[in-house]
Design a protein around this motif. Structure first.
Motif, PDB file in Angstrom:
ATOM      1  N   GLN A 498     -15.587  19.856   6.198  1.00 48.58           N
ATOM      2  CA  GLN A 498     -14.877  18.575   5.519  1.00 48.58           C
ATOM      3  C   GLN A 498     -13.452  18.597   5.847  1.00 48.58           C
ATOM      4  O   GLN A 498     -12.464  17.594   5.888  1.00 48.58           O
ATOM      5  N   LEU A 499     -12.618  19.767   5.888  1.00 49.18           N
ATOM      6  CA  LEU A 499     -11.331  19.821   6.200  1.00 49.18           C
ATOM      7  C   LEU A 499     -10.936  19.800   7.668  1.00 49.18           C
ATOM      8  O   LEU A 499      -9.808  19.608   7.794  1.00 49.18           O
ATOM      9  N   ALA A 500     -11.696  19.799   8.664  1.00 47.60           N
ATOM     10  CA  ALA A 500     -11.483  19.474   9.961  1.00 47.60           C
ATOM     11  C   ALA A 500     -11.805  18.494  10.184  1.00 47.60           C
ATOM     12  O   ALA A 500     -11.258  18.046  11.515  1.00 47.60           O
ATOM     13  N   THR A 501     -12.435  17.522   9.779  1.00 41.47           N
ATOM     14  CA  THR A 501     -12.828  16.176  10.113  1.00 41.47           C
ATOM     15  C   THR A 501     -11.560  15.232   9.993  1.00 41.47           C
ATOM     16  O   THR A 501     -10.441  15.428   9.691  1.00 41.47           O
ATOM     17  N   CYS A 502     -11.861  13.908  10.556  1.00 41.68           N
ATOM     18  CA  CYS A 502     -10.777  12.862  10.534  1.00 41.68           C
ATOM     19  C   CYS A 502     -11.396  11.610   9.719  1.00 41.68           C
ATOM     20  O   CYS A 502     -12.781  11.592   9.530  1.00 41.68           O
ATOM     21  N   ALA A 503     -10.459  10.685   9.296  1.00 41.50           N
ATOM     22  CA  ALA A 503     -11.192   9.661   8.736  1.00 41.50           C
ATOM     23  C   ALA A 503     -11.880   8.518   9.531  1.00 41.50           C
ATOM     24  O   ALA A 503     -11.314   7.317   9.478  1.00 41.50           O
ATOM     25  N   LEU A 504     -12.676   8.635  10.153  1.00 40.25           N
ATOM     26  CA  LEU A 504     -13.642   8.106  11.018  1.00 40.25           C
ATOM     27  C   LEU A 504     -15.119   7.868  10.470  1.00 40.25           C
ATOM     28  O   LEU A 504     -15.643   9.089  10.096  1.00 40.25           O
ATOM     29  N   ALA A 521     -16.430   4.415   7.195  1.00 36.08           N
ATOM     30  CA  ALA A 521     -16.152   5.709   6.480  1.00 36.08           C
ATOM     31  C   ALA A 521     -16.571   5.528   5.359  1.00 36.08           C
ATOM     32  O   ALA A 521     -16.279   5.009   4.463  1.00 36.08           O
ATOM     33  N   SER A 522     -17.514   6.476   5.001  1.00 33.38           N
ATOM     34  CA  SER A 522     -17.929   6.961   3.723  1.00 33.38           C
ATOM     35  C   SER A 522     -17.170   7.575   2.477  1.00 33.38           C
ATOM     36  O   SER A 522     -17.374   7.684   1.470  1.00 33.38           O
ATOM     37  N   VAL A 523     -16.147   8.382   3.087  1.00 34.06           N
ATOM     38  CA  VAL A 523     -15.491   9.259   2.287  1.00 34.06           C
ATOM     39  C   VAL A 523     -14.335   8.565   1.510  1.00 34.06           C
ATOM     40  O   VAL A 523     -13.718   7.605   2.201  1.00 34.06           O
ATOM     41  N   LYS A 524     -13.902   9.014   0.591  1.00 29.21           N
ATOM     42  CA  LYS A 524     -12.958   8.351  -0.293  1.00 29.21           C
ATOM     43  C   LYS A 524     -11.738   8.310   0.189  1.00 29.21           C
ATOM     44  O   LYS A 524     -11.238   9.386   0.758  1.00 29.21           O
ATOM     45  N   GLY A 525     -10.923   7.375   0.028  1.00 33.37           N
ATOM     46  CA  GLY A 525      -9.269   7.568   0.409  1.00 33.37           C
ATOM     47  C   GLY A 525      -8.566   8.927   0.098  1.00 33.37           C
ATOM     48  O   GLY A 525      -7.830   9.371   0.837  1.00 33.37           O
ATOM     49  N   SER A 526      -8.780   9.152  -1.097  1.00 32.00           N
ATOM     50  CA  SER A 526      -8.046  10.077  -1.856  1.00 32.00           C
ATOM     51  C   SER A 526      -8.558  11.449  -1.030  1.00 32.00           C
ATOM     52  O   SER A 526      -7.746  12.445  -0.825  1.00 32.00           O
ATOM     53  N   GLN A 527      -9.800  11.773  -0.679  1.00 25.98           N
ATOM     54  CA  GLN A 527     -10.225  12.808  -0.163  1.00 25.98           C
ATOM     55  C   GLN A 527      -9.511  12.971   1.442  1.00 25.98           C
ATOM     56  O   GLN A 527      -9.208  14.052   1.778  1.00 25.98           O
ATOM     57  N   SER A 528      -9.632  11.842   1.791  1.00 26.32           N
ATOM     58  CA  SER A 528      -8.720  11.767   3.373  1.00 26.32           C
ATOM     59  C   SER A 528      -7.281  12.232   3.272  1.00 26.32           C
ATOM     60  O   SER A 528      -6.838  12.783   4.067  1.00 26.32           O
ATOM     61  N   ALA A 529      -6.672  11.769   2.090  1.00 23.80           N
ATOM     62  CA  ALA A 529      -5.430  12.083   1.990  1.00 23.80           C
ATOM     63  C   ALA A 529      -5.019  13.252   1.922  1.00 23.80           C
ATOM     64  O   ALA A 529      -4.331  14.038   2.329  1.00 23.80           O
ATOM     65  N   VAL A 530      -6.007  14.184   0.864  1.00 21.42           N
ATOM     66  CA  VAL A 530      -5.698  15.572   0.711  1.00 21.42           C
ATOM     67  C   VAL A 530      -6.225  16.179   2.155  1.00 21.42           C
ATOM     68  O   VAL A 530      -5.593  17.322   2.331  1.00 21.42           O
ATOM     69  N   ARG A 531      -7.170  15.804   2.600  1.00 19.66           N
ATOM     70  CA  ARG A 531      -7.597  16.594   3.998  1.00 19.66           C
ATOM     71  C   ARG A 531      -6.531  16.540   5.179  1.00 19.66           C
ATOM     72  O   ARG A 531      -6.242  17.619   5.692  1.00 19.66           O
ATOM     73  N   GLU A 532      -5.748  15.360   5.306  1.00 20.99           N
ATOM     74  CA  GLU A 532      -4.583  15.154   6.237  1.00 20.99           C
ATOM     75  C   GLU A 532      -3.556  16.227   5.758  1.00 20.99           C
ATOM     76  O   GLU A 532      -2.790  16.577   6.583  1.00 20.99           O
ATOM     77  N   ALA A 584      -8.748  23.816  -6.663  1.00 21.87           N
ATOM     78  CA  ALA A 584      -8.234  22.589  -7.367  1.00 21.87           C
ATOM     79  C   ALA A 584      -7.982  21.506  -6.258  1.00 21.87           C
ATOM     80  O   ALA A 584      -8.098  20.329  -6.477  1.00 21.87           O
ATOM     81  N   VAL A 585      -7.654  21.835  -5.136  1.00 26.12           N
ATOM     82  CA  VAL A 585      -7.379  20.851  -3.873  1.00 26.12           C
ATOM     83  C   VAL A 585      -8.735  20.289  -3.622  1.00 26.12           C
ATOM     84  O   VAL A 585      -8.889  19.165  -3.175  1.00 26.12           O
ATOM     85  N   LEU A 586      -9.795  20.937  -3.725  1.00 28.22           N
ATOM     86  CA  LEU A 586     -11.049  20.646  -3.279  1.00 28.22           C
ATOM     87  C   LEU A 586     -12.116  19.859  -4.201  1.00 28.22           C
ATOM     88  O   LEU A 586     -13.229  19.793  -3.976  1.00 28.22           O
ATOM     89  N   LYS A 587     -11.806  19.922  -5.552  1.00 25.10           N
ATOM     90  CA  LYS A 587     -12.571  19.715  -6.673  1.00 25.10           C
ATOM     91  C   LYS A 587     -13.494  18.404  -6.551  1.00 25.10           C
ATOM     92  O   LYS A 587     -14.551  18.355  -6.922  1.00 25.10           O
ATOM     93  N   SER A 588     -12.783  17.534  -5.836  1.00 26.14           N
ATOM     94  CA  SER A 588     -13.440  16.129  -5.745  1.00 26.14           C
ATOM     95  C   SER A 588     -14.132  15.934  -4.474  1.00 26.14           C
ATOM     96  O   SER A 588     -14.505  14.806  -4.103  1.00 26.14           O
ATOM     97  N   PHE A 589     -14.289  17.053  -3.686  1.00 26.06           N
ATOM     98  CA  PHE A 589     -14.707  16.468  -2.292  1.00 26.06           C
ATOM     99  C   PHE A 589     -16.249  16.380  -2.323  1.00 26.06           C
ATOM    100  O   PHE A 589     -17.032  17.034  -3.033  1.00 26.06           O
ATOM    101  N   LEU A 603     -19.437  19.010  -2.967  1.00 27.13           N
ATOM    102  CA  LEU A 603     -19.271  20.042  -2.183  1.00 27.13           C
ATOM    103  C   LEU A 603     -19.664  21.447  -3.479  1.00 27.13           C
ATOM    104  O   LEU A 603     -20.417  22.464  -3.177  1.00 27.13           O
ATOM    105  N   PHE A 604     -19.119  21.337  -4.105  1.00 28.77           N
ATOM    106  CA  PHE A 604     -19.422  22.295  -5.641  1.00 28.77           C
ATOM    107  C   PHE A 604     -19.280  21.507  -6.849  1.00 28.77           C
ATOM    108  O   PHE A 604     -18.765  20.539  -6.872  1.00 28.77           O
ATOM    109  N   ASP A 605     -20.032  22.183  -7.722  1.00 26.75           N
ATOM    110  CA  ASP A 605     -20.140  21.727  -9.274  1.00 26.75           C
ATOM    111  C   ASP A 605     -20.061  22.821 -10.285  1.00 26.75           C
ATOM    112  O   ASP A 605     -20.958  23.347 -10.827  1.00 26.75           O
ATOM    113  N   PRO A 606     -18.384  23.247 -10.523  1.00 22.32           N
ATOM    114  CA  PRO A 606     -18.353  24.194 -11.418  1.00 22.32           C
ATOM    115  C   PRO A 606     -18.801  24.034 -12.930  1.00 22.32           C
ATOM    116  O   PRO A 606     -19.259  25.138 -13.642  1.00 22.32           O
TER     117      PRO A 606
END
Length: 810
Positions: A498-504, A521-532, A584-589, A603-606
């Motif tokens: 998820q951290l290596a991919t691109c918004a395609l 693209a099915s990933v949320k825009g906010s997730q793409s912004a964090v990843r970039e 905290a960076v990845l909490k909504s991925f 990805l995870f659910d604490p």
């Protein structure tokens, strides 16, 4: 004068010095000379004559002997090796000392910001001295600096002072001797070093201006300790290692300058991984060209190849590089060109969602709806699967699939030709994260025949599940590590993907010209912004590594292996011991499974983890459908986190029954339509003082009661759940997601929501299991509680309830 300085600020350190400074005094190790390993003792791991432990003990004994016999604590190498090799001859000891000095020279380099400071000091007319607490003599230390950093750096130094020569350390007054030898007052010296007590406090006590070099902050120091621990675990029990960390200098310079948590994650956690991967890829490409001739064309496999390409470009791209969109879906689709391939794929995909499998078998959407409908219940999905399998066994359908697949294959070839257009004899190097190389398995033969070239798969992490026979290698693979370690790493690879991919969107096909056709693209825009933002941090690490934070006399021969070890340690640490600020960076991925479906998995659910840990302990992870489970333990103690790491790393065949011998027996009553059956169940500890009693409920049971009052006066009830499990799976730890039940509590007083005071020794908790729909399943009731006060005296009274069918129904 501010008394702390960060590594990147060293070139301007003289601007912070008092007026009249004439001498720049520098500590040696971790100020001028740095090592590319975690700790000084890691250098000893490569000694031929001694083990690391022998070398450490020898130094300790030499210091004891010096303190006892000569009333000093400082020693030299000769004294150390006399203790280490008491029966060796003088010549043999001298040879062993020379070998250690040579190993030190290979491990050491000059820190570029410190050298920049030294050059500025010379420009201003200052003298430069090196003052070190060390077992090396001044002559040995100067020779080491020249051997590690080169004659130009060594030539900047006017004098070298060593504690082994003086017999005292900096804390004992060595800096006063320096001032006397340099014939200057304390106010004419600026001293800089990384040891707060030895370099800063000792200098200031003498009136010498001093700066404490804050090499690494607390978070960075802990992260690197964890990485070193992971390196040690990766080598297995008893394995020695060099603790290679060539990333230390880059991180020391760059990390303090990044205030953004997302970029910091990229720089510190993934930067060493992907830079090490790129260094290895460059070496592999050169080796392929040398062995096979022709040109190597780098094909970065999108989407996961996006970040490797960015890192590669940061260091200067090779002559022929391209992005190709060959997902598992299109690779499989292009391989189904005959009935045999169709049957093989079908045989391996038993249990896949029928609509997903139909798309993979190149059914059109209207064909899928006509054949399968829109199943919602389990029974409807089973019926849809039977219908699909019956259709796939038809010869006519297999011919249709093969015809469509051949078209897919031609369009895929056009896509690759448009990207690089290789010549016969060239090599197509497929670059991907891994981890099985499934796409290469499907297209290797297709591409090699279409272009008359060689295909080589090069992966960050490779764990082949079959002996494919294709040219596949990984930076981390079975050539260097055992299968249990590879399996453990692959279990958490989704976070790296998820951290290596691109918004395609995922590619589903190509047009006749080879242009990709993608799903949205099915990933949320906010997730793409964090990843970039994370990726920018990774790229910054690569840029800084190429810019150079180190100065060596000559390149080291084991650079690729050092980066392999560093990448493994960083990757394993991030996967199993992530820091709270990273999570905290990845909490909504979310993660998409990329198999032609739209399924997204958290990805995870604490929040879920705490309840599940109380219910099942670490074994709650068995059967979970999330992708980054160690992240759910980030708030737990280090012993819990290490327990998971060790179990996963070594593939330990443990179950929840192995956790402890302690059990609590509880009287139980199973109620059916007739009478009640008395039994006894045993609760086992799970987590944080909680226990879980697990009851496999016979079919026809209408209620289950636990007589908790006979054992406890006070307890906390965390919850009661029911699960329907498949008995063929064996371990009850694999139960499905549970259903919460509402218990009835009699003979007790309820305090707050879950605190129970058993006022009657016959107090009980009663639950009604849900109706069972699957005739082959077992109903499992889990009762989770925490004992607060045991009952110290049992009364002779019988149970407070008389089991009756009508009561059970109630």
């Amino acid at each position: 004068m501010t008394d702390t300085i960060s590594p990147h600020q060293l070139p301007e350190a003289l601007d912070r010095a008092p007026a009249g400074v004439k001498v720049l005094s520098l500590d040696c190790f971790d100020t001028l000379l740095w090592r590319d390993c975690h700790a000084p003792a890691d250098v000893f791991a490569s000694l031929d004559q001694l083990s690391s432990g022998q070398r450490i003990v020898a130094e300790r004994n030499a210091r004891k002997a010096a303190a006892t016999m000569h009333r000093r604590c400082e020693v030299n190498l000769g004294e150390i090796y006399t203790q280490a090799m008491p029966n060796a001859g003088e010549a043999e000891r001298r040879a062993a000392i020379a070998a250690e000095l040579a190993q030190e020279a290979r491990a050491c380099f000059a820190f570029a910001p410190t050298v920049a400071l030294m050059r500025e000091a010379k420009r201003r007319g200052l003298e430069i001295v090196i003052v070190s607490d060390t077992y090396l003599s001044a002559a040995e230390l100067r020779a080491l600096i020249a051997g590690a950093a080169g004659d130009e750096v060594a030539g900047l130094i006017d004098r070298v002072f060593a504690s082994s020569d003086a017999g005292i350390s900096k804390s004992q007054g060595l800096l006063a001797k320096v001032a006397k030898a340099m014939k200057c007052g304390a106010d004419a010296i600026l001293h800089i070093g990384d040891n707060r007590k030895a370099d800063h406090d000792s200098a200031r006590a003498l009136g010498i201006a001093a700066l404490h070099l804050d090499q690494f902050g607390k978070a960075a120091s802990q992260r690197m300790r964890f990485e070193r621990a992971c390196q040690q675990l990766a080598r297995g029990a008893g394995g020695a290692g060099a603790g290679a960390m060539p990333q230390r200098a880059v991180l020391a310079c760059e990390e303090p300058q990044i205030g953004d948590a997302t970029r910091s994650l990229g720089l510190t956690a993934l930067g060493p991984v992907f830079y090490g991967f790129d260094q290895w890829l460059r070496a592999e490409a050169a080796a392929i060209e040398a062995a096979r001739g022709g040109r190597v064309h780098w094909l970065f496999m999108l989407r996961d190849g996006h970040l490797p390409q960015l890192v590669h470009e940061a260091g200067g791209a090779e002559q022929s590089t391209a992005r190709v969109e060959i997902s598992r879906f299109v690779a499989i689709a292009a391989s189904l060109t005959n009935a045999h391939a169709v049957k093989d794929h079908l045989a391996l995909e038993l249990g896949l969602n029928p609509a997903t499998l139909a798309r993979q078998m190149l059914f059109e959407e209207d064909e899928i709806e006509s054949l399968l409908g829109k199943p919602e219940t389990d029974e409807e999905r089973i019926a849809a699967s039977h219908a699909l399998h019956a259709e796939l066994r038809k010869g006519q359908r297999q011919k249709v699939i093969a015809r469509r697949a051949r078209g897919r294959a031609e369009r895929l070839i056009a896509h690759v030709r448009k990207a690089v257009d290789p010549l016969p004899g060239d090599t197509l190097m497929l670059v991907d994260l891994g981890y099985n190389g499934t796409a290469q398995d499907r297209v290797d033969t297709l591409l090699s025949q279409a272009f008359d070239c060689h295909v080589a798969g090069r992966y960050l992490l490779l764990r082949e599940m079959t002996a494919s026979g294709f040219d596949k290698k990984g930076l981390i693979d079975a050539r260097h590590h055992d299968g249990e370690l590879l399996e453990a790493l692959c279990g958490n690879v989704a976070v790296i993907e998820q951290l290596a991919t691109c918004a395609l969107g995922s590619v589903t096909d190509f047009d006749e010209c080879g242009e990709p056709l993608r799903k949205p693209a099915s990933v949320k825009g906010s997730q793409s912004a964090v990843r970039e933002s994370v990726q920018k941090g990774v790229v910054r690490f690569a840029e800084a590594a190429h810019e150079g934070a180190i100065i060596r006399a000559e390149p080291t021969g084991g650079a690729t292996e050092d980066w392999r070890e560093a990448a493994l340690g960083a990757l394993m640490r991030f996967m199993f011991l992530p820091a709270p600020d990273e999570l905290a960076v990845l909490k909504s991925f979310e993660h998409d499974v990329n198999l032609g479906s739209d399924r997204m998995v958290a990805l995870f659910d604490p929040d879920h983890a705490r309840e599940a840990m109380r219910r099942r302990g670490l074994f709650y992870m068995k059967g979970s459908d999330r992708m980054f489970l160690p992240a759910e333990l980030a708030g737990e103690s280090i012993d819990t986190r290490l327990s998971l790491l060790v179990q996963k790393r070594f593939g330990l065949a443990l179950s929840r029954a192995d956790g402890t011998n302690e059990r609590i027996a509880l009287p139980a009553i199973f109620l059916d339509s007739g009478d009640g059956i008395r039994s006894q169940v045993h609760a086992q500890p799970t987590h944080e003082g909680y226990y879980a009693a697990r009851l496999a409920v016979p079919r026809g049971t209408s209620a289950v009661a636990l007589q908790v009052g006979s054992v406890f006066e006070w307890l906390e009830i965390a919850g009661v759940t029911a699960s329907s499990i498949d008995p063929s799976r064996g371990d009850l730890g694999d139960a499905a997601v549970p259903t919460a039940l509402s218990p009835r509590i009699d003979g007790a007083r309820i305090h707050a929501d879950s605190l129970v005071e058993c006022t009657d020794p016959a107090a009980f908790v009663l639950v009604n299991p849900p109706a069972q729909t699957d005739s082959g399943a077992i109903q499992l009731i889990e009762f989770t509680f925490r004992p607060l006060r045991r009952r110290t005296r049992h009364t002779a009274r019988g149970p407070a309830m008389t089991p009756q069918p009508k009561d059970a129904a109630a």
